[in-house]
Design an enzyme around this catalytic site. Sequence first.
Site, PDB file in Angstrom:
ATOM      1  N   TYR A  64      -6.076  10.540   4.716  1.00  0.00           N
ATOM      2  CA  TYR A  64      -4.768  10.891   4.187  1.00  0.00           C
ATOM      3  C   TYR A  64      -4.934  11.747   2.935  1.00  0.00           C
ATOM      4  CZ  TYR A  64      -3.178   7.478   7.599  1.00  0.00           C
ATOM      5  OH  TYR A  64      -2.943   6.811   8.777  1.00  0.00           O
ATOM      6  N   GLN A  75       0.861  -1.181   0.000  1.00  0.00           N
ATOM      7  CA  GLN A  75       0.000   0.000   0.000  1.00  0.00           C
ATOM      8  C   GLN A  75       0.899   1.233   0.000  1.00  0.00           C
ATOM      9  OE1 GLN A  75      -2.222   1.871   3.430  1.00  0.00           O
ATOM     10  NE2 GLN A  75      -3.965   0.880   2.410  1.00  0.00           N
TER      11      GLN A  75
END
Length: 349
Positions: free
Chosen positions: A170, A100
């Site tokens: 994020y 990721q």
Amino acid sequence: MSKIFEEVRFPHVTFKNHVARSATNDYAGNEDGTVSEFQMGLYRELAQGGVGMIITGHYAVCPLGRNDIHQNALWDDSFIASQRRLTDMVHENGSKIVAQINHAGAKAQAAAIGGAQPVAPSAVEVAPGVMPRALTAEEIAQVEDDFAAAALRAKQAGFDGVQVHCAHGYLFSQFIDPAHNKRADAYGGSVENRFRIVEETLRKVKAAVGGTFPVFIKIHCNAVEGDAQFASDLVYMLKAAAALGVEAAEISGFDFAKQPRDKRLYYMERARRAREASGLPVILVGGIRTLAEMDEVLDGGLDMVSLSRPFVCQPDILKRLQAGESSKCIGCFGCFSCYQKTGKRCVLH
């Protein structure tokens, strides 16, 4: 036997079962960004436990996008050797692993970015008391390039794919969420504009890694403001991702840490509708504990299940479920803070 343990095929990768370990920040990497021995042990347990698709904790794509001082990184070629050691070990233990990749945006901790001011789509506070600055168009292009370069390094390190993180507050999550994106240029306003940075990043990633290297995304399916409209926006974003060759989307939500302890399948219905409307395969995460719940997800038309906290509690939970045992995970929120405060990975350990 539950269909969970059957093979699942995507266009460019096949997993031995329908279960993913959702990306989980373990706050355990070496401060230089490389993989620690402790992390090697964690991933070895997951691989030996039979997980079909292990998704790593988020890797920083650039120094200014680092979330914390123990976050792993892929912003330089020097990290490839450390990651190759990890992927070799996971493969030797019979699993597949996806990296990721992420930029923390306004959530970047001061200690992790040398005290610099964090960046975001707009000057909107995310971390209490920390005001980020808005990225320029030139900086946005550089962030996109950083993701593409990190994806290529992941491929060179032997990962079985990459997942672009667009959830959990994020940077990319901040861009697609109207509550955090107040821009008036080509990257703000309409869903087409808010998703533009992700689309451009996916194009660059695919160009860097080639058409057959698997690319996934993780995305939140709800929003603090205009939630009903965001449900419609989600379908647009998944269709756009599918058109760019994304293999599947892992669907989560911004409020997963606030869900009641006994709630299950937090985002099932919205994910099911988005899967049906977009045609993009969906991996569901959030409130999944039992084999019956896993089968319910697949019976509902979704493609995989993804778990985080149950694997923190019992890395071998799949083998235990297959043997007729139940998960010990009580759905507490301790594993989001226990390790940082006490060194424990779970309140039951």
